[in-house]
Structures are given as structure tokens and as C-alpha cells.
Scaffold this motif. Sequence first.
Motif, PDB file in Angstrom:
ATOM      1  N   LEU A 326       0.846  -1.197   0.000  1.00  0.00           N
ATOM      2  CA  LEU A 326       0.000   0.000   0.000  1.00  0.00           C
ATOM      3  C   LEU A 326       0.879   1.245   0.000  1.00  0.00           C
ATOM      4  N   SER A 327       0.699   2.101  -0.989  1.00  0.00           N
ATOM      5  CA  SER A 327       1.503   3.322  -1.085  1.00  0.00           C
ATOM      6  C   SER A 327       1.011   4.377  -0.109  1.00  0.00           C
ATOM      7  N   HIS A 328       1.942   5.193   0.375  1.00  0.00           N
ATOM      8  CA  HIS A 328       1.560   6.327   1.219  1.00  0.00           C
ATOM      9  C   HIS A 328       2.211   7.639   0.779  1.00  0.00           C
ATOM     10  N   SER A 329       3.156   7.580  -0.151  1.00  0.00           N
ATOM     11  CA  SER A 329       3.855   8.782  -0.612  1.00  0.00           C
ATOM     12  C   SER A 329       4.208   8.630  -2.090  1.00  0.00           C
ATOM     13  N   GLY A 330       4.562   9.747  -2.715  1.00  0.00           N
ATOM     14  CA  GLY A 330       5.010   9.706  -4.101  1.00  0.00           C
ATOM     15  C   GLY A 330       3.866   9.738  -5.094  1.00  0.00           C
ATOM     16  N   SER A 331       4.069   9.073  -6.229  1.00  0.00           N
ATOM     17  CA  SER A 331       3.089   9.136  -7.317  1.00  0.00           C
ATOM     18  C   SER A 331       2.510   7.782  -7.694  1.00  0.00           C
ATOM     19  N   ASP A 332       3.071   6.691  -7.183  1.00  0.00           N
ATOM     20  CA  ASP A 332       2.595   5.367  -7.581  1.00  0.00           C
ATOM     21  C   ASP A 332       1.466   4.903  -6.668  1.00  0.00           C
ATOM     22  N   PHE A 333       0.340   5.576  -6.786  1.00  0.00           N
ATOM     23  CA  PHE A 333      -0.875   5.179  -6.079  1.00  0.00           C
ATOM     24  C   PHE A 333      -1.801   4.453  -7.051  1.00  0.00           C
ATOM     25  N   ALA A 334      -2.641   3.577  -6.505  1.00  0.00           N
ATOM     26  CA  ALA A 334      -3.541   2.795  -7.347  1.00  0.00           C
ATOM     27  C   ALA A 334      -4.432   3.676  -8.204  1.00  0.00           C
ATOM     28  N   VAL A 335      -4.871   4.816  -7.667  1.00  0.00           N
ATOM     29  CA  VAL A 335      -5.789   5.678  -8.417  1.00  0.00           C
ATOM     30  C   VAL A 335      -5.164   6.160  -9.723  1.00  0.00           C
ATOM     31  N   CYS A 336      -3.834   6.246  -9.769  1.00  0.00           N
ATOM     32  CA  CYS A 336      -3.174   6.715 -10.997  1.00  0.00           C
ATOM     33  C   CYS A 336      -3.152   5.652 -12.086  1.00  0.00           C
ATOM     34  N   GLY A 337      -3.497   4.417 -11.745  1.00  0.00           N
ATOM     35  CA  GLY A 337      -3.601   3.367 -12.740  1.00  0.00           C
ATOM     36  C   GLY A 337      -5.022   3.054 -13.141  1.00  0.00           C
ATOM     37  N   MET A 338      -5.968   3.876 -12.688  1.00  0.00           N
ATOM     38  CA  MET A 338      -7.375   3.668 -13.010  1.00  0.00           C
ATOM     39  C   MET A 338      -7.751   4.421 -14.284  1.00  0.00           C
ATOM     40  N   HIS A 339      -8.848   4.031 -14.875  1.00  0.00           N
ATOM     41  CA  HIS A 339      -9.202   4.491 -16.215  1.00  0.00           C
ATOM     42  C   HIS A 339     -10.527   5.249 -16.226  1.00  0.00           C
ATOM     43  N   PHE A 340     -10.613   6.253 -17.093  1.00  0.00           N
ATOM     44  CA  PHE A 340     -11.843   7.026 -17.271  1.00  0.00           C
ATOM     45  C   PHE A 340     -12.648   6.465 -18.437  1.00  0.00           C
ATOM     46  N   LYS A 341     -13.961   6.568 -18.313  1.00  0.00           N
ATOM     47  CA  LYS A 341     -14.847   6.279 -19.438  1.00  0.00           C
ATOM     48  C   LYS A 341     -15.286   7.606 -20.036  1.00  0.00           C
ATOM     49  N   LEU A 342     -15.068   7.753 -21.319  1.00  0.00           N
ATOM     50  CA  LEU A 342     -15.353   9.022 -21.987  1.00  0.00           C
ATOM     51  C   LEU A 342     -16.743   8.974 -22.608  1.00  0.00           C
ATOM     52  N   GLY A 343     -17.701   8.824 -21.730  1.00  0.00           N
ATOM     53  CA  GLY A 343     -19.083   8.649 -22.137  1.00  0.00           C
ATOM     54  C   GLY A 343     -19.631   7.430 -21.428  1.00  0.00           C
ATOM     55  N   LEU A 344     -20.761   6.930 -21.906  1.00  0.00           N
ATOM     56  CA  LEU A 344     -21.406   5.779 -21.281  1.00  0.00           C
ATOM     57  C   LEU A 344     -21.105   4.521 -22.081  1.00  0.00           C
ATOM     58  N   TYR A 345     -20.333   3.617 -21.503  1.00  0.00           N
ATOM     59  CA  TYR A 345     -20.049   2.332 -22.135  1.00  0.00           C
ATOM     60  C   TYR A 345     -19.363   1.417 -21.130  1.00  0.00           C
ATOM     61  N   GLU A 346     -19.462   0.124 -21.346  1.00  0.00           N
ATOM     62  CA  GLU A 346     -18.774  -0.845 -20.507  1.00  0.00           C
ATOM     63  C   GLU A 346     -17.283  -0.752 -20.798  1.00  0.00           C
ATOM     64  N   HIS A 347     -16.448  -0.800 -19.743  1.00  0.00           N
ATOM     65  CA  HIS A 347     -15.038  -0.441 -19.904  1.00  0.00           C
ATOM     66  C   HIS A 347     -14.299  -1.329 -20.895  1.00  0.00           C
ATOM     67  N   GLN A 348     -14.709  -2.576 -21.061  1.00  0.00           N
ATOM     68  CA  GLN A 348     -13.988  -3.464 -21.971  1.00  0.00           C
ATOM     69  C   GLN A 348     -14.300  -3.190 -23.441  1.00  0.00           C
ATOM     70  N   SER A 349     -15.257  -2.316 -23.694  1.00  0.00           N
ATOM     71  CA  SER A 349     -15.535  -1.931 -25.088  1.00  0.00           C
ATOM     72  C   SER A 349     -14.714  -0.725 -25.521  1.00  0.00           C
ATOM     73  N   ALA A 350     -13.908  -0.142 -24.617  1.00  0.00           N
ATOM     74  CA  ALA A 350     -13.159   1.072 -24.949  1.00  0.00           C
ATOM     75  C   ALA A 350     -12.224   0.865 -26.130  1.00  0.00           C
ATOM     76  N   GLY A 351     -11.599  -0.310 -26.218  1.00  0.00           N
ATOM     77  CA  GLY A 351     -10.709  -0.580 -27.341  1.00  0.00           C
ATOM     78  C   GLY A 351     -11.454  -0.601 -28.657  1.00  0.00           C
ATOM     79  N   ALA A 352     -12.654  -1.202 -28.661  1.00  0.00           N
ATOM     80  CA  ALA A 352     -13.460  -1.241 -29.885  1.00  0.00           C
ATOM     81  C   ALA A 352     -13.912   0.160 -30.287  1.00  0.00           C
ATOM     82  N   LEU A 353     -14.278   0.999 -29.301  1.00  0.00           N
ATOM     83  CA  LEU A 353     -14.702   2.364 -29.614  1.00  0.00           C
ATOM     84  C   LEU A 353     -13.541   3.187 -30.172  1.00  0.00           C
ATOM     85  N   GLU A 354     -12.361   3.032 -29.571  1.00  0.00           N
ATOM     86  CA  GLU A 354     -11.191   3.736 -30.096  1.00  0.00           C
ATOM     87  C   GLU A 354     -10.895   3.278 -31.525  1.00  0.00           C
TER      88      GLU A 354
END
Length: 572
Positions: A326-354
Motif C-alpha cells: 500500500l503506497s503512502h507517498s510519491g506518485s505510484d498510487f492505485a488511483v493513478c492506474g485507473m481508467h476514465f470512461k469518456l461517455g457511457l459504455y462498458e469499460h472493456q468496449s473502450a478498445g473497440a470504440l477507439e
Amino acid sequence: MLCRVAGVVQAVRPTAARQLRQAMAARASSSVTLPADSNQALGIAQYAKDFIGGKYGDNIDETVWERVEMFHTDSVMCGISALALKTNAPTVLREEALSYLDPKGATVFGSETKCAPEKAILANASAVREWDSNGTVFGYNPSIPGHTAGEFGHNDFYPVIMAAAQVTGSIDGKQALRGMICLDEIRGRLAEVFSLKSYKIDHVVHGAIASAAVYGALVGATAEQIESAIGMSVAHYIPFRAIRAGKQLSDSKGASAAISTEAAVLSMRRAMRGFVGPKDIFRNPEAIFRFFEPTTGASASKDSIDINLGNKTRWGPGPSPFNLVLSHSGSDFAVCGMHFKLGLYEHQSAGALEGLLTALVQNPELAAGAIDDIVNINIVAYEPAFGIIGDPAKKDPKTRQSADHSMAFIVSRILKKAMDAKKVPGTMDEAWKELMLSPYDYGKDALYDPDTRSLMGKITFSHGGPEYDAKYPDGIPTSMDISLKGGKKISSGLVMYPSGHARNATADLRDILRHKNRMLGSIVFQDAAEVDSFVQRLASMKSLSASQVDEVYSFDWSKIRQHPCIDGESRL
């Protein structure tokens, strides 16, 4: 020392042990490690208290603060727009919360009435999750040994922190964001070390554990009380994936995180009143972790579970299946490896949309053509996308929840929007904004739109095989071939890191999210100025006082824009 190799918990060879020690030493100044042979429930509790209490100083990189602020803002805009369009579960649960009045409690979106905190969290988390459009985690960090389990998860849990802030009245904006970073760190790292979906358990369990820990830390619980609440959450409240099985999904799928978190916070409040739950739950051989991944007397396997009740070694004392960093300092926190959805869609379809948007931007004649010009759209995907949202049975969605888990439907809606406009912007960022999928793309009218259904009928799926599977969850490996009359074929090429993905380095994420916030905000507020004012309040969270945090979710519910229910008549 133990580690997981190909699903089997084994003794670590000396060389691997040295590598693990070296990796941990390199991270020692910015993280804590909870070994498999320790009481990790108590360790998580103490970590949450130390992190939130400031033990590690103010050494969080600015990019982390920015990231969590963006995810929080995104989640709130998803939630309030779902309520404005009268979606079922958020509406029902908001009304339920308002029937549990508590002057020392918390508020639901758009209200100043205080109610029981676990009920406010239930209502707000359900609203946040309803569109399935907020942040996503894939549980994959190869820089930490053993942290590549690949469990899903979503940024549904920020209402936990806001409720704690309202209950205490003493948590300012920066401390609230710190709590959000902490919650995302715990649930994100658990997703990296234990795959719930492999055992048909819903991914929200990790978020519930994190919610109990962080809520307790924020309201002053002891580490032992937090351990007790985590034990109760795991021993009493495990949701299986029955809530999302079948071709047509129900309210239970979208409200799963909310319901589990309600139970976790209720467990935390109960523990603070003196109730003692199971201790040391991660090493408990009959709790989910060692039940499904035994560490003594049997091998762990994702294909079968050894439940020989006479094997006393299997059910005896032993370590948990994983070390947890578990990180407590710096920049390597789990939230920085999370992904945004740019609209409404199931996250595994993002590659198909791109892939589709790439094909449209590079071949604008596709948008200018007719649906009949398209012979076939073949999507090549990885498992689990191929088997879940690429399932041909999902070409006939009858509910919004089923449509947003149908890759055929999602791809068809974006292509229909481009073909209706007869044009497409010249850049990917502008294409994402102009063709962004909104709640209306999943409403009752869209579900049975004949052009959408026609396009769905032209879509086929292929499994990319080991080559594609090996690239997930590092990326979202997808490609698309569009065959036209006359023999022309348009190919997207392999997509790995689509826009919104944490490893994407090309998209102007803030600009695209600004568009998304305005799109969703326009559903709620009367004009753009109101939208921008509300969004700015959320974006300024780090500088807000405790009294301002208490009111950050407040707005005049009676003055929001009025809409019919997006799903038509009540489904009850």
C-alpha cells in the motif's frame, strides 16, 4: 515466504525471494507491505488510520491529487444525472434514505436533510454507478511482485468519505481527497492481488473492505474496531456474480457496490458500538481468500476448489494468499492506474470504440455513406471481453443495463451517430466529444432503434487468442475490420491503450472530461453557468473548508430540469 504462480500458492525460490525483497526495499520509503503471514485486516486498519492521520507527512505527488479530484467530479456528475432522469434504483434508494432521518448523519445528492450515513452512502453510490460510466480499475501493476491478479473495480465509493465528513463536521477538502486516495489505494491494491471474478464473486467486495477501513479511520474508530468491521463485511456480506448473470440485467447489478458498502459502513458503526466481528479475516481458512486459494494442505486452482473437509491441514492455520503493498507517498498510487470512461459504455468496449473512431477519422467517407454499404464489422477481442460483452446473445438487449454490456450495441450507437451526422471531426479528441455516448443512447427509444439494430446485425466477433489475451489487463487489446460493398476493407489496427486508459498518452483527458461533465450536467441544471459553477465546486475540493465540504453535494432539487423516466414506465 509464499507467492502465487499460475494460480498456485507455492514457496518462493531463493532468487525470487531476493527479487521480492529488492523490490520491496525500493518501495520502502513510499509504501507499507502487509506480509501474507501477518494480520492484514489489522494492517489495513492501521494503514488507513496512519495515512489519514498524517503519519507519513504531506508527500503525495500533485498528479495524484489531480487524478482523484477528476475521478470524484466525474462520479458525481454521473450520479446526479442518473437521478434527474429518474432511473429506478437511485430513485428508490434516495427515497429510502430520506426515510431514515438522522440529524447527525449525512445527505443524499441535492438535499440538506440529514439521514443515516449508511443510507446516504447507499443512495449516492447507487446513483454514481447507475450509468456504468465512472472510473474503472483493472487490478494490474507489474511493478509490484504479485500485484497482477486483474480484478475489476469502479470508483463508486467516494460517498463514503463525504458521509464521514458530514458526520464529523471536521474534515476539510484536502482531508476528504486524502480519504478518497486511501480508499482507492486499498481497494485498488486488493484488486491487484485477489481476483474475485475468478470465483464468481462480485468485484465490489474489495471496495466494501476499503470503505469500512476508511470510514472508520475518518470517524475515529480504533484499528481493532476497523478490523472487526472488515471481518463482519467479509464473513456476513459476500455478493456473488448472480447479480449480473443472464442476458437481461436488473437493478442489482448497478446497485451492488452501494449495497455492499451500506453493509460495510453499518458494520463499522456496529463495531464502534462494541460488536466484535471475526478477527484476522484474510488468514481465516473458511473466509473467501483461503477458501478459494488455499495456502496449506492443498493447491490453489481457478478451475476447481479443494473442499475436502477431512483435510485438517487445508483448514488449519496458514498465511493469506498474498502480500499486500500500500503506497503512502510519491506518485505510484492505485488511483493513478485507473481508467476514465469518456461517455457511457462498458469499460472493456473502450478498445473497440477507439478502433471505430480511428476508422471514422481516417476514413470520413464511412460516416457519409449508408448503412447498407456496410457488409460486416468484425471485432477481434481478448478474454474476458470476447466472452462477456462480445457474447452474440447480447445483440438483443431489452434493458439499459443489458445494452451497456453489449459491445455490439455500444459500437452500433456510435456508428449510427456518425452516419446520422454524415461527417466526423478530423481529430480523435473532437470525435470522442462529438460522438460521445450519453444516457439517451441507452434509453427506451434507443434500445429498439431500427438503424442501431440493423448495424448490430452486421457485427461479428473473433477471439484474438493467446496473443490478445496476453496483452490484457495491461491494455485493452482490440482491433476492428469494416468490410464494405465493393470489397473495400477499413482496418483500425491493434488498439492497446484507448483514450481514457491510464496508459494513454495522446488524449486531452481534461478537455474530453470537461465535455462529459457539461453533457451530464445539462441534464440536471437549467443553464451552462449553473453546470460550470457546480463542477467548479467539485474541482476545487482540495481548497474547501470543512463547512464547504458539508454542502458540496447540495443544490436546489426543486429547480432541476424535469424529464420523464429515461427507461419509460416503471419496471416494477
